[in-house]
Structures are given as structure tokens and as C-alpha cells.
Design a protein around this motif. Structure first.
Motif, PDB file in Angstrom:
ATOM      1  N   LEU A  26     -26.549  -6.607 -14.245  1.00 37.66           N
ATOM      2  CA  LEU A  26     -26.208  -6.736 -12.829  1.00 37.66           C
ATOM      3  C   LEU A  26     -24.892  -7.476 -12.633  1.00 37.66           C
ATOM      4  O   LEU A  26     -24.152  -7.197 -11.683  1.00 37.66           O
ATOM      5  N   ALA A  27     -24.583  -8.411 -13.529  1.00 36.05           N
ATOM      6  CA  ALA A  27     -23.318  -9.133 -13.433  1.00 36.05           C
ATOM      7  C   ALA A  27     -22.142  -8.186 -13.615  1.00 36.05           C
ATOM      8  O   ALA A  27     -21.086  -8.342 -12.976  1.00 36.05           O
ATOM      9  N   ARG A  28     -22.306  -7.173 -14.451  1.00 35.36           N
ATOM     10  CA  ARG A  28     -21.243  -6.182 -14.656  1.00 35.36           C
ATOM     11  C   ARG A  28     -21.008  -5.373 -13.380  1.00 35.36           C
ATOM     12  O   ARG A  28     -19.876  -4.995 -13.073  1.00 35.36           O
ATOM     13  N   VAL A  29     -22.076  -5.134 -12.638  1.00 38.74           N
ATOM     14  CA  VAL A  29     -21.932  -4.430 -11.358  1.00 38.74           C
ATOM     15  C   VAL A  29     -21.268  -5.344 -10.337  1.00 38.74           C
ATOM     16  O   VAL A  29     -20.332  -4.946  -9.632  1.00 38.74           O
ATOM     17  N   SER A  30     -21.728  -6.573 -10.240  1.00 38.01           N
ATOM     18  CA  SER A  30     -21.195  -7.510  -9.252  1.00 38.01           C
ATOM     19  C   SER A  30     -19.713  -7.797  -9.481  1.00 38.01           C
ATOM     20  O   SER A  30     -18.952  -7.998  -8.519  1.00 38.01           O
ATOM     21  N   SER A  31     -19.303  -7.821 -10.739  1.00 42.20           N
ATOM     22  CA  SER A  31     -17.905  -8.114 -11.059  1.00 42.20           C
ATOM     23  C   SER A  31     -16.990  -6.924 -10.839  1.00 42.20           C
ATOM     24  O   SER A  31     -15.765  -7.067 -10.863  1.00 42.20           O
ATOM     25  N   GLY A  32     -17.574  -5.743 -10.654  1.00 35.18           N
ATOM     26  CA  GLY A  32     -16.772  -4.539 -10.493  1.00 35.18           C
ATOM     27  C   GLY A  32     -16.483  -3.822 -11.789  1.00 35.18           C
ATOM     28  O   GLY A  32     -15.820  -2.777 -11.808  1.00 35.18           O
ATOM     29  N   GLU A  33     -16.980  -4.362 -12.898  1.00 38.97           N
ATOM     30  CA  GLU A  33     -16.774  -3.709 -14.190  1.00 38.97           C
ATOM     31  C   GLU A  33     -17.447  -2.344 -14.237  1.00 38.97           C
ATOM     32  O   GLU A  33     -16.934  -1.395 -14.844  1.00 38.97           O
ATOM     33  N   VAL A  34     -18.619  -2.239 -13.584  1.00 38.31           N
ATOM     34  CA  VAL A  34     -19.360  -0.986 -13.538  1.00 38.31           C
ATOM     35  C   VAL A  34     -19.437  -0.507 -12.099  1.00 38.31           C
ATOM     36  O   VAL A  34     -19.808  -1.274 -11.203  1.00 38.31           O
ATOM     37  N   GLU A  35     -19.077   0.739 -11.868  1.00 42.53           N
ATOM     38  CA  GLU A  35     -19.253   1.368 -10.559  1.00 42.53           C
ATOM     39  C   GLU A  35     -20.495   2.247 -10.629  1.00 42.53           C
ATOM     40  O   GLU A  35     -20.550   3.204 -11.404  1.00 42.53           O
ATOM     41  N   VAL A  36     -21.489   1.909  -9.838  1.00 43.33           N
ATOM     42  CA  VAL A  36     -22.772   2.602  -9.903  1.00 43.33           C
ATOM     43  C   VAL A  36     -22.677   3.960  -9.226  1.00 43.33           C
ATOM     44  O   VAL A  36     -22.062   4.097  -8.160  1.00 43.33           O
ATOM     45  N   VAL A  37     -23.294   4.959  -9.828  1.00 48.20           N
ATOM     46  CA  VAL A  37     -23.327   6.307  -9.268  1.00 48.20           C
ATOM     47  C   VAL A  37     -24.057   6.280  -7.916  1.00 48.20           C
ATOM     48  O   VAL A  37     -25.178   5.783  -7.817  1.00 48.20           O
ATOM     49  N   ASP A  38     -23.415   6.800  -6.887  1.00 48.18           N
ATOM     50  CA  ASP A  38     -23.990   6.816  -5.538  1.00 48.18           C
ATOM     51  C   ASP A  38     -23.854   8.221  -4.968  1.00 48.18           C
ATOM     52  O   ASP A  38     -22.772   8.636  -4.547  1.00 48.18           O
ATOM     53  N   THR A  39     -24.937   8.963  -4.949  1.00 49.53           N
ATOM     54  CA  THR A  39     -24.884  10.359  -4.490  1.00 49.53           C
ATOM     55  C   THR A  39     -24.531  10.478  -3.016  1.00 49.53           C
ATOM     56  O   THR A  39     -23.972  11.490  -2.589  1.00 49.53           O
ATOM     57  N   LYS A  40     -24.845   9.456  -2.216  1.00 50.39           N
ATOM     58  CA  LYS A  40     -24.543   9.531  -0.783  1.00 50.39           C
ATOM     59  C   LYS A  40     -23.052   9.412  -0.504  1.00 50.39           C
ATOM     60  O   LYS A  40     -22.580   9.833   0.550  1.00 50.39           O
ATOM     61  N   LEU A  41     -22.306   8.826  -1.431  1.00 43.67           N
ATOM     62  CA  LEU A  41     -20.872   8.687  -1.237  1.00 43.67           C
ATOM     63  C   LEU A  41     -20.093   9.863  -1.807  1.00 43.67           C
ATOM     64  O   LEU A  41     -18.880   9.956  -1.619  1.00 43.67           O
ATOM     65  N   MET A  42     -20.783  10.762  -2.507  1.00 42.08           N
ATOM     66  CA  MET A  42     -20.109  11.931  -3.057  1.00 42.08           C
ATOM     67  C   MET A  42     -19.829  12.944  -1.945  1.00 42.08           C
ATOM     68  O   MET A  42     -20.677  13.168  -1.079  1.00 42.08           O
ATOM     69  N   ASP A  43     -18.654  13.564  -1.994  1.00 42.08           N
ATOM     70  CA  ASP A  43     -18.435  14.678  -1.089  1.00 42.08           C
ATOM     71  C   ASP A  43     -19.212  15.883  -1.603  1.00 42.08           C
ATOM     72  O   ASP A  43     -19.747  15.870  -2.713  1.00 42.08           O
ATOM     73  N   ASP A  44     -19.284  16.912  -0.795  1.00 43.52           N
ATOM     74  CA  ASP A  44     -20.124  18.057  -1.148  1.00 43.52           C
ATOM     75  C   ASP A  44     -19.713  18.687  -2.476  1.00 43.52           C
ATOM     76  O   ASP A  44     -20.559  19.049  -3.299  1.00 43.52           O
ATOM     77  N   ALA A  45     -18.420  18.807  -2.703  1.00 45.50           N
ATOM     78  CA  ALA A  45     -17.946  19.446  -3.931  1.00 45.50           C
ATOM     79  C   ALA A  45     -18.296  18.613  -5.160  1.00 45.50           C
ATOM     80  O   ALA A  45     -18.729  19.153  -6.184  1.00 45.50           O
ATOM     81  N   THR A  46     -18.110  17.304  -5.044  1.00 45.73           N
ATOM     82  CA  THR A  46     -18.424  16.433  -6.181  1.00 45.73           C
ATOM     83  C   THR A  46     -19.908  16.427  -6.466  1.00 45.73           C
ATOM     84  O   THR A  46     -20.336  16.504  -7.624  1.00 45.73           O
ATOM     85  N   TYR A  47     -20.696  16.349  -5.396  1.00 48.55           N
ATOM     86  CA  TYR A  47     -22.153  16.360  -5.573  1.00 48.55           C
ATOM     87  C   TYR A  47     -22.606  17.653  -6.253  1.00 48.55           C
ATOM     88  O   TYR A  47     -23.420  17.640  -7.168  1.00 48.55           O
ATOM     89  N   ALA A  48     -22.054  18.779  -5.816  1.00 50.40           N
ATOM     90  CA  ALA A  48     -22.463  20.072  -6.363  1.00 50.40           C
ATOM     91  C   ALA A  48     -22.043  20.243  -7.814  1.00 50.40           C
ATOM     92  O   ALA A  48     -22.737  20.909  -8.595  1.00 50.40           O
ATOM     93  N   SER A  49     -20.946  19.605  -8.200  1.00 47.20           N
ATOM     94  CA  SER A  49     -20.447  19.794  -9.559  1.00 47.20           C
ATOM     95  C   SER A  49     -20.961  18.749 -10.547  1.00 47.20           C
ATOM     96  O   SER A  49     -21.169  19.061 -11.729  1.00 47.20           O
ATOM     97  N   GLU A  50     -21.178  17.512 -10.058  1.00 47.11           N
ATOM     98  CA  GLU A  50     -21.521  16.419 -10.974  1.00 47.11           C
ATOM     99  C   GLU A  50     -23.008  16.082 -11.013  1.00 47.11           C
ATOM    100  O   GLU A  50     -23.551  15.795 -12.091  1.00 47.11           O
ATOM    101  N   TRP A  51     -23.657  16.102  -9.857  1.00 47.78           N
ATOM    102  CA  TRP A  51     -25.035  15.647  -9.854  1.00 47.78           C
ATOM    103  C   TRP A  51     -25.983  16.531 -10.662  1.00 47.78           C
ATOM    104  O   TRP A  51     -26.842  16.003 -11.390  1.00 47.78           O
TER     105      TRP A  51
END
Length: 378
Positions: A343-368
Motif C-alpha cells: 500500500l505504501a507503493r500506491v500511496s507514494s505514487g510508485e504504483v498506479e492501480v488499474v481503474d476500469t472506471k477511468l479508462m476511456d471506451d477504447a482503452t477498456y475494450a482493448s486492455e481489460w
């Protein structure tokens, strides 16, 4: 005997209302409410029904607890749509009932199915204060000036569950039973899949679709995962999750993780054999935000939140795990240290957590689909 393990997240779960992850709207143009003559702050909560064993129960329980406390805050909970018809005329009648007489200092509602009616009420009653306890789609014009809206960092929550699952699995296989295959529901499991992949743990995913109150289906899906080696299973499926608990409870070495409310506390007296398999539950801490909002209305500081949408995550104690006595007794310092480091890696910004709600339609369709199908089973 299940091995005793622990996790410590408290250093990361600092509650504060300073700052926000996401803002929209035009700020607080509505004045703070004047104290009532009797000093009591009256709050109306509109939910469709109690008894979903999940989302609405969490809000209702928080309202009941606040109403029972000696704090001059009185809360009335109204069950507005027991049949789940989602009819606009019905909901607007309920908003009329609680807004027109002027009794309530704050009117609370939320969820994507009902927030259009909430926003319509905001426009119809500009002098009434509102709180949207779970925002999904803000109007193009922004959050109304007499409303505060929150959403939840479910991507962070899934990351926490994945970290815990990776730390406690013995088989190297874990699973999750999810509701619908949609961006909103997949937000729960994006971070979950991400961290499990990082740690080399195999994940299994099953969707129950629209069957949110089907324990038999939940048991069937969980049994299938256990047969494939899963020894930790997370439920994100409403009442269908009861079947997941039942399936896990039949196996001495399988842990279950609940969602939305403390599932161990729910069953510890009525079904202790079920409770003893529920290590913890993943929570949107709607109770924390609800109580904080009511207290802001009571002390006259709610104005600064109006017109805003804010995302409640780890830093505000917006999401987390149920740290009840059973959980604390069945975890070790090694596990808790590992999760704290993740969790410290997330809080520090070292890790960006995958968030499907922030994906645009094209990214969601191709990556998820690639992430989902790596573990999806029917």
C-alpha cells in the motif's frame, strides 16, 4: 486448523477531510443551514430497501447507529422502492415528502440507479441540502450547488484484497466471484488482478451477472474455484455471496473474504461455521463518510463541500478491510508488513492501480479483456 495471520493498515488509514482526488461543480453557493431551535439536526436517508446484505444495509446501519447516539443528530431511514422498480414518479414523490415540509436539514440518497432523481430534487429544492453517498454519473453541469457527492476508490480496495490474498494463499491460486461484467463492477477487481499478477499468483474470476440474490449460484461458482485449487475467494456479488461463504466453510483450508459490510460479524452468532471461514471483508466505508457529513451539517461546516465530487480512498479511511478480532487473531506480522509495503507503493505514487472506471471506451475494450480473460472461468 487455519493458520493465524495479521495485517496492519492503520498507519495508512488516516482519516482527514483535507484535499480530494476528484472535484467538479461550482463550489458551495448555498449557505450553511441555520441551527434549528431545538439544536437537533434532522437527516432523511432514502434507500430502495433494507436486506440486500450489502450496499444499502451498510448505509442503513450507519444511519441507525448515528440516530441511536447521544449527539443531537436524528436520522430517519425510508425504504422507498422495495420492489426495485426504479420508477421516477415514485422516487420524486419520496423526495417531495421529505423536502417540502422543511423538517430535514439534510436529505441523503445515492447509487447510479437513483441519483438522477436525487439531482432532479436538488434542482427542484435549491434551499435543501443533499448528500449523494455513492456517485456514478455527475451531470454535465457539475454537482449541484446544494449537494455534496462522493465516490470510492474501489481500485485501491481491490489492490488491498489482492495483496492480502497473495500473502495468505498456500496453493498459489485465489478467486473472486463478481456481479456484472461492467466497468463499475470491474473497478473492484482491476487492482486485485494487477497485484496478483505482479506477485505471480493465479487468479480465477466468475461473474454471476444479474443474479445478485442467488446463493446456489454463488456456491456453484466457488465450488468450481476450489476444485481448481483456490484457497482464498473474495465475493463481490451481493446476496449471491452467501453461497460463496457456504462453499468455503466446507473446507478447512479455504479462506473467504466478504464485501461491503463485516460479514464475520454478520454470521458469528447465527452461523459460526460460516463466520469462521471469513477472514475479513473489503469495505467502502460509507459509514465513516455518512457520519462525517452529518456532523459537518450539525456544526455548520458543510458549505465548503457543496458542489463537489470527492473520491474517498485510503487516506480518508474511505476504503479498507474489516479489522475485527477474528481478523487480527488470524493474521501475522509478516503478512501485515507485506501489505503495508504494497500500500505504501500506491500511496507514494510508485504504483498506479488499474481503474476500469477511468479508462476511456477504447482503452477498456482493448486492455481489460486481456486482464479479465487471464483468469475468467464460466
Amino acid at each position: 486448523m487455519k493458520k493465524f495471520l495479521t495485517i496492519l493498515l492503520t498507519t495508512l488509514m488516516v482519516f482527514t477531510l483535507a484535499g480530494c482526488n476528484n472535484n467538479s461543480g461550482n463550489g458551495g453557493n448555498t449557505p450553511d443551514p441555520e441551527p434549528t431551535d431545538d439544536g437537533v439536526t434532522n437527516v432523511a436517508v432514502l434507500i430502495p430497501f433494507r436486506g440486500d446484505q450489502s450496499y444499502y444495509d451498510t448505509v442503513a446501519f450507519a444511519a441507525d447507529e448515528l440516530d441511536a447516539a447521544d449527539n443531537n443528530i436524528k436520522v430517519d431511514v425510508f425504504e422507498c422502492d422495495p420492489n426495485g422498480t426504479k420508477e421516477e414518479s415514485n422516487w420524486m414523490n419520496w423526495f417531495d415528502n421529505v423536502c417540502e415540509e422543511g423538517k430535514y436539514d439534510l436529505v441523503v440518497c445515492g447509487n447510479g440507479n437513483y441519483e438522477p432523481f436525487l439531482f432532479a430534487a436538488c434542482e427542484k429544492y435549491p434551499d435543501q441540502l443533499f448528500y449523494n453517498f455513492d456517485s456514478s454519473a455527475i451531470p454535465a453541469s457539475g454537482v449541484p450547488a446544494n449537494c455534496y457527492a462522493v465516490d470510492w476508490a474501489l481500485d485501491d480496495l481491490g489492490y488491498q484484497v489482492g495483496s492480502l490474498s497473495a500473502a495468505i494463499t498456500k496453493s498459489g491460486v485465489v478467486g473472486v466471484v463478481v456481479g456484472d461484467d461492467t466497468p463499475d463492477m470491474n473497478q473492484f477487481i482491476g487492482g486485485y488482478c494487477q497485484i496478483l499478477t505482479e506477485k505471480g499468483v493465479k487468479y480465477l474470476i466468475s461473474y454471476c451477472g444479474a443474479k445478485w440474490m442467488d446463493p446456489a449460484l454463488g456456491k456453484e461458482l466457488a465450488d468450481s474455484m476450489i476444485a481448481k485449487g483456490a484457497d482464498v475467494i473474495w465475493e463481490v456479488a451481493g446476496g449471491t455471496g452467501n453461497g460463496v461463504v457456504e462453499a468455503c466453510s466446507a473446507h478447512e483450508n479455504v479462506w473467504e473474504i466478504g464485501v461491503d459490510r463485516d460479514r464475520y460479524a454478520e454470521f458469528v452468532e447465527s452461523k459460526p461455521e460460516w463466520a469462521n471461514t471469513i477472514l475479513t471483508s473489503a469495505l467502502k466505508n460509507t459509514n465513516v463518510a455518512f457520519k462525517a457529513v452529518c456532523e459537518m451539517v450539525a456544526n455548520g461546516t458543510y458549505n465548503e463541500k457543496l458542489g463537489k465530487l470527492e473520491t474517498w480512498g485510503i487516506a480518508w479511511n474511505g476504503v479498507g478491510l474489516a479489522e475485527n478480532d477474528f481478523y487480527m487473531a488470524n493474521t501475522t506480522e509478516e503478512v501485515r508488513a507485506q501489505i503495508a509495503a504494497d500500500l505504501a507503493r500506491v500511496s507514494s505514487g510508485e504504483v498506479e492501480v488499474v481503474d476500469t472506471k477511468l479508462m476511456d471506451d477504447a482503452t477498456y475494450a482493448s486492455e481489460w479483456p486481456t486482464i479479465r480473460d487471464a483468469g475468467r472461468i464460466e
